[in-house]
Design a protein around this motif. Structure first.
Motif, short mmCIF file in Angstrom:
data_model
loop_
_atom_site.label_atom_id
_atom_site.label_comp_id
_atom_site.label_asym_id
_atom_site.label_seq_id
_atom_site.Cartn_x
_atom_site.Cartn_y
_atom_site.Cartn_z
N LEU A 29 -28.05 -0.55 -16.66
CA LEU A 29 -27.58 0.06 -15.45
C LEU A 29 -28.41 1.28 -15.00
O LEU A 29 -28.51 1.61 -14.18
N SER A 30 -28.62 1.92 -16.09
CA SER A 30 -29.67 3.35 -15.90
C SER A 30 -30.99 3.00 -15.29
O SER A 30 -31.59 3.36 -14.27
N GLN A 31 -31.63 1.96 -15.79
CA GLN A 31 -33.04 1.60 -15.29
C GLN A 31 -32.88 1.11 -13.95
O GLN A 31 -33.43 1.10 -12.87
N LEU A 32 -31.63 0.20 -13.41
CA LEU A 32 -31.48 -0.20 -12.29
C LEU A 32 -30.99 0.66 -11.27
O LEU A 32 -30.95 0.84 -10.16
N ASP A 33 -30.59 2.20 -11.82
CA ASP A 33 -30.10 3.24 -11.16
C ASP A 33 -28.97 2.63 -10.50
O ASP A 33 -28.72 3.01 -8.91
N LEU A 34 -27.99 1.85 -10.75
CA LEU A 34 -26.45 1.51 -10.22
C LEU A 34 -25.33 1.99 -10.91
O LEU A 34 -25.51 2.38 -12.07
N ASN A 35 -24.44 2.30 -10.03
CA ASN A 35 -23.05 2.61 -10.79
C ASN A 35 -22.24 1.43 -11.23
O ASN A 35 -21.50 1.63 -12.24
N TYR A 36 -22.80 0.13 -10.91
CA TYR A 36 -22.26 -1.07 -11.55
C TYR A 36 -23.14 -2.32 -11.31
O TYR A 36 -24.00 -2.15 -10.38
N ILE A 37 -22.97 -3.00 -12.06
CA ILE A 37 -23.83 -4.51 -11.94
C ILE A 37 -23.01 -5.49 -11.79
O ILE A 37 -21.67 -5.84 -12.38
N ASP A 38 -23.41 -6.38 -10.75
CA ASP A 38 -22.36 -7.43 -10.33
C ASP A 38 -21.91 -8.44 -11.46
O ASP A 38 -21.07 -8.97 -11.61
N LEU A 39 -22.99 -9.02 -12.10
CA LEU A 39 -23.01 -9.78 -12.90
C LEU A 39 -24.00 -9.48 -14.18
O LEU A 39 -25.08 -9.37 -14.01
N TYR A 40 -23.34 -9.44 -15.54
CA TYR A 40 -24.19 -9.15 -16.87
C TYR A 40 -24.08 -10.02 -17.47
O TYR A 40 -22.87 -10.63 -18.18
N LEU A 41 -25.09 -10.73 -17.98
CA LEU A 41 -25.11 -11.98 -18.92
C LEU A 41 -25.78 -11.60 -20.49
O LEU A 41 -26.61 -10.77 -20.52
N ILE A 42 -25.16 -12.08 -21.51
CA ILE A 42 -25.68 -12.18 -22.58
C ILE A 42 -26.86 -13.49 -22.65
O ILE A 42 -26.71 -14.30 -22.34
N HIS A 43 -27.99 -12.94 -22.61
CA HIS A 43 -29.16 -13.51 -22.36
C HIS A 43 -29.63 -15.04 -23.25
O HIS A 43 -29.83 -15.94 -22.81
N TRP A 44 -29.07 -14.50 -24.54
CA TRP A 44 -29.55 -15.44 -25.54
C TRP A 44 -28.42 -15.61 -26.79
O TRP A 44 -27.78 -14.44 -27.13
N PRO A 45 -27.82 -16.82 -27.26
CA PRO A 45 -27.03 -16.70 -28.13
C PRO A 45 -27.27 -16.15 -29.70
O PRO A 45 -26.60 -15.64 -30.41
N GLY A 46 -28.82 -16.31 -29.88
CA GLY A 46 -29.12 -15.67 -31.17
C GLY A 46 -29.46 -14.20 -30.88
O GLY A 46 -29.19 -13.41 -29.91
N THR A 47 -29.88 -13.70 -32.20
CA THR A 47 -30.18 -12.09 -32.28
C THR A 47 -31.55 -12.01 -32.69
O THR A 47 -32.02 -12.70 -33.60
N GLN A 48 -32.31 -11.12 -31.91
CA GLN A 48 -33.82 -11.02 -32.42
C GLN A 48 -34.18 -10.56 -33.64
O GLN A 48 -33.40 -9.58 -34.00
N GLY A 49 -34.93 -11.26 -34.42
CA GLY A 49 -35.27 -10.82 -35.77
C GLY A 49 -34.35 -11.63 -36.91
O GLY A 49 -34.76 -11.40 -38.13
N LEU A 50 -33.38 -12.33 -36.46
CA LEU A 50 -32.77 -13.21 -37.22
C LEU A 50 -33.08 -14.64 -37.13
O LEU A 50 -33.36 -15.01 -35.96
N PRO A 51 -33.07 -15.42 -38.12
CA PRO A 51 -33.37 -16.97 -37.96
C PRO A 51 -32.08 -17.55 -36.95
O PRO A 51 -31.24 -17.06 -37.17
N VAL A 52 -32.64 -18.67 -36.56
CA VAL A 52 -31.74 -18.99 -35.43
C VAL A 52 -30.61 -19.67 -36.19
O VAL A 52 -29.36 -19.80 -35.70
N ALA A 53 -30.57 -20.10 -37.44
CA ALA A 53 -29.39 -20.92 -38.30
C ALA A 53 -28.66 -19.70 -38.91
O ALA A 53 -27.69 -19.89 -39.57
N ASP A 54 -29.13 -18.36 -38.79
CA ASP A 54 -28.53 -17.09 -39.72
C ASP A 54 -26.91 -16.96 -39.24
O ASP A 54 -26.53 -17.17 -38.09
N HIS A 55 -25.97 -17.12 -40.17
CA HIS A 55 -24.64 -16.79 -39.88
C HIS A 55 -23.92 -15.84 -39.06
O HIS A 55 -22.84 -15.60 -38.83
#
Length: 287
Positions: A99-125
């Motif tokens: 929000l700050s980078q875009l300099d907006l009061n709201y974002i129309d659509l915000y997505l979780i980009h990827w189901p995993g977490t950076q730094g964790l193995p893909v199979a991590d529970h």
């Protein structure tokens, strides 16, 4: 200029069927030129992400250019995405940073980009718990009006079912790779059942599909470019597309997909290319 064709999301928002993808657009000059060309060609949706590292440039370009076209903030639909490094406990920080980078009061659509977490193995529970925590955070920001619609990207059918079983605010959009060689029948069925808008990225298969013999043959018959045929194949099914380009001529060319129609036979012939081929990331192994 009349309003561009759009699709109604499950929360009542209208999302344009055509948006400009900004992946790999870098630097203020390149972003400004692309946004200028897109607005001139009638685009009213712009898709960014934290990992694209161009949110600030996109925000500045829109502030500068909207008045030129007699437009205001409410005339454009802005999408951005939570980076995998912010999945879980850093989700609030990540979303507010967008929000700050875009300099907006709201974002129309915000997505979780990827189901995993950076730094964790893909199979991590821990991945499912982090996804759930991210979603709960986005629901909070949605309740405050800072994120008008929520969604996910690169989720598999299993990830979608998991989310649908636990969320308070259902996802409005699933954004995934989609083109004639990857028709995503199961994912589309899950979205249809749940009232989620299925949105395509990589409609041109990273450019590989532009030289496919069948697509070239169809394009020649309709006197259209292969890119226009591929984009038309998607929007004719009601699926929003996000072609990306930094070339003003290509941006304009990609917008001309609403003034012709592919025959039912050609639609079926193109769909028959489906072979499950992915040109981008494969989320199928993410726990």
């Amino acid at each position: 200029m009349s309003a561009p064709p759009s699709v109604a999301l499950n929360n009542g928002l209208q999302m344009p069927l055509l948006g400009l993808g900004t992946y790999k657009l870098r630097g203020p000059e390149e972003v400004l030129a692309a946004v200028d060309a897109a607005l001139a060609a009638g685009y009213r949706a712009f898709d960014s992400a934290a990992v694209y590292r161009n949110e600030a440039d996109l925000g500045r370009a829109l502030k500068q250019l909207l008045p030129k076209y007699g437009l205001t903030r409410k005339d454009v639909f802005i999408t951005s995405k939570l980076g995998p490094k912010d999945q879980g406990e850093k989700a609030m920080e990540g979303a507010l940073h967008s929000l700050s980078q875009l300099d907006l009061n709201y974002i129309d659509l915000y997505l979780i980009h990827w189901p995993g977490t950076q730094g964790l193995p893909v199979a991590d529970h821990r991945n499912p718990g982090n996804r759930a925590q991210s979603w709960a955070t986005l629901e909070e920001l949605h309740g405050q009006g800072k994120l008008k619609a929520l969604g996910v990207s690169n989720y598999t059918p299993a990830h979608m079912r998991e989310l649908m079983s636990s969320c308070r605010v259902p996802p409005a959009v699933l954004q995934v790779e989609f083109h004639p060689r990857l028709c995503q029948a199961e994912l589309r069925s899950v979205c249809d059942e749940s009232g989620v808008c299925f949105q395509a990225y990589s409609s041109l298969g990273k450019g590989e599909l532009l030289s496919d013999p069948l697509i070239l043959e169809v394009a020649e018959r309709y006197k259209r470019t292969p890119a226009q045929v591929l984009l038309r194949w998607a929007v004719q099914q009601g699926i929003p597309v996000l072609p990306k380009s930094s070339n003003p001529e290509r941006i304009e060319e990609n917008s001309r997909i609403f003034d012709f129609e592919l025959s039912r036979t050609d639609m079926e012939r193109l769909s028959s290319l489906d072979c499950g081929q992915k040109f981008c990331w494969d989320p199928s192994q993410v726990a």
